[in-house]
Design a protein around this motif. Structure first.
Motif, PDB file in Angstrom:
ATOM      1  N   GLN A 165     -25.171  -3.871  64.885  1.00 26.28           N
ATOM      2  CA  GLN A 165     -24.024  -4.749  64.589  1.00 26.28           C
ATOM      3  C   GLN A 165     -22.877  -4.538  65.579  1.00 26.28           C
ATOM      4  N   LEU A 166     -22.624  -3.299  65.967  1.00 25.35           N
ATOM      5  CA  LEU A 166     -21.572  -3.050  66.962  1.00 25.35           C
ATOM      6  C   LEU A 166     -21.934  -3.710  68.301  1.00 25.35           C
ATOM      7  N   ALA A 167     -23.190  -3.530  68.717  1.00 24.55           N
ATOM      8  CA  ALA A 167     -23.628  -4.112  69.991  1.00 24.55           C
ATOM      9  C   ALA A 167     -23.541  -5.632  69.957  1.00 24.55           C
ATOM     10  N   SER A 168     -23.860  -6.221  68.798  1.00 22.09           N
ATOM     11  CA  SER A 168     -23.802  -7.688  68.685  1.00 22.09           C
ATOM     12  C   SER A 168     -22.366  -8.202  68.744  1.00 22.09           C
TER      13      SER A 168
ATOM     14  N   SER B 268     -28.639  -5.600  75.286  1.00 23.30           N
ATOM     15  CA  SER B 268     -28.800  -4.736  76.463  1.00 23.30           C
ATOM     16  C   SER B 268     -27.653  -3.737  76.616  1.00 23.30           C
ATOM     17  N   ASN B 269     -26.670  -3.808  75.715  1.00 24.33           N
ATOM     18  CA  ASN B 269     -25.484  -2.947  75.814  1.00 24.33           C
ATOM     19  C   ASN B 269     -25.594  -1.698  74.929  1.00 24.33           C
ATOM     20  N   VAL B 270     -26.825  -1.218  74.725  1.00 27.94           N
ATOM     21  CA  VAL B 270     -27.058   0.020  73.973  1.00 27.94           C
ATOM     22  C   VAL B 270     -27.796   0.998  74.875  1.00 27.94           C
ATOM     23  N   VAL B 271     -27.274   2.220  74.972  1.00 34.62           N
ATOM     24  CA  VAL B 271     -27.933   3.259  75.772  1.00 34.62           C
ATOM     25  C   VAL B 271     -28.199   4.466  74.878  1.00 34.62           C
ATOM     26  N   PHE B 272     -29.194   5.256  75.249  1.00 40.81           N
ATOM     27  CA  PHE B 272     -29.536   6.443  74.460  1.00 40.81           C
ATOM     28  C   PHE B 272     -29.009   7.702  75.134  1.00 40.81           C
TER      29      PHE B 272
END
Length: 297
Positions: free
Chosen positions: A21-24, A52-56
């Motif tokens: 939800q944060l990334a969206s 695509s704005n989520v990294v691990f």
């Protein structure tokens, strides 16, 4: 520059949904997990849905050096942190359930409290599990917060969210003095919380929980969450430019309760999202019961 968020325990359940939800909403999300493969797989899953704005980044919540590596990564990549969601946690017990499917059928017609009571009766609490629970839920969360606080202060609007629990409320403590102490934020220190953490484990080991006022059913989880709630209020008072709050997500259907919860992860993430996106100068030092402001007692 995009807002940057860290979500601990982000590889599944409520944590993963908060990341989604944060990334969206256009936030750059650093999804953390203890297990590298599970964390990387979670990022791939979100990426496959166009996020695509989520990294691990790997994080062992109770390990100071692991938290420091995460802080270094954020400093180098983004130079600041806008949102910290402390979601990672353990239940502090072993549940004797071998067949989750038949277990879910058995509990199908029970209400939330009946389900939780049934799970409790089939749960074993050991000293080593209690130690792990305190180390992760309280000390680990505290380590992550302290290491990332300087980066939150580089933000023009830093927010810290603690995923708490109804079971962290002070009503579950038997001793009036303990309740008053944990609710008296003006006179409570981080050092005293650490002392109480040690006292709890000592009393658990010596069979002294009831006479000394601690919770007696599911004690480690309840105490770890109550101490974290108190810590969040101390941080809110100490850092008035930040918005620091706790939320009980509700009884959410996740792996931790063998998917017996009444709420979906989308519903369970609502309160955390409200607090993660709270406007500058908004509420701080508060506790949400799902989405409504409630008492810590």
């Amino acid at each position: 520059m995009a807002r940057v968020a860290v979500v601990t325990g982000g590889n599944r359940g409520i944590g993963l949904e908060i990341c989604r939800q944060l990334a969206s909403k256009g936030v750059t999300v650093v999804l953390t997990a203890r297990d590298e493969k599970k964390g990387a797989d979670a990022v791939k899953t979100l990426g496959a849905h166009g996020l695509s704005n989520v990294v691990f980044h790997q994080l062992e919540v109770g390990d100071l050096s692991s938290a420091a590596r995460l802080a270094d990564f954020i400093r180098e990549q983004y130079g600041k942190l806008d949102i910290l969601v402390n979601n990672a946690g353990v239940v502090g017990a072993t549940t004797e359930i071998r067949d989750p499917e038949s277990f879910r059928k058995e509990l199908a017609n029970m209400d939330s409290m009946e389900k939780l009571d049934w799970i409790r009766k089939h749960t074993t609490e050991t000293y080593s599990k209690a130690e792990e629970c305190m180390r992760t839920n309280y000390h680990g969360t505290k380590i992550v917060t302290e290491v990332l606080l300087p980066l939150l202060q580089f933000s023009s609007h830093g927010r810290v969210v603690y995923i708490s629990s109804y079971f962290g409320l002070l009503r579950f403590f038997n001793g009036k003095q303990l309740k008053e102490q944990l609710n008296n934020i003006d006179n409570l220190s981080e050092e005293r919380l650490d002392e109480l953490s040690e006292l709890f484990l000592k009393d658990l080991k010596n069979g002294q929980l009831e006479p000394h006022g601690w919770p007696t059913e599911g004690p480690a989880y309840k105490v770890s969450k109550a101490l974290t709630n108190a810590y969040s209020r101390i941080i809110a008072k100490k850092h008035p430019t930040l918005c620091v709050n706790c939320v009980h997500p509700g009884y959410v259907s996740t792996d931790i309760n063998f998917h017996t919860g009444d709420l979906t992860v989308e519903e369970g993430a609502r309160g955390a999202l409200i607090l993660a996106m709270v406007p500058k100068g908004g509420m701080t030092g508060a506790y949400l019961d799902v989405t409504e402001v409630a008492s810590f007692v």
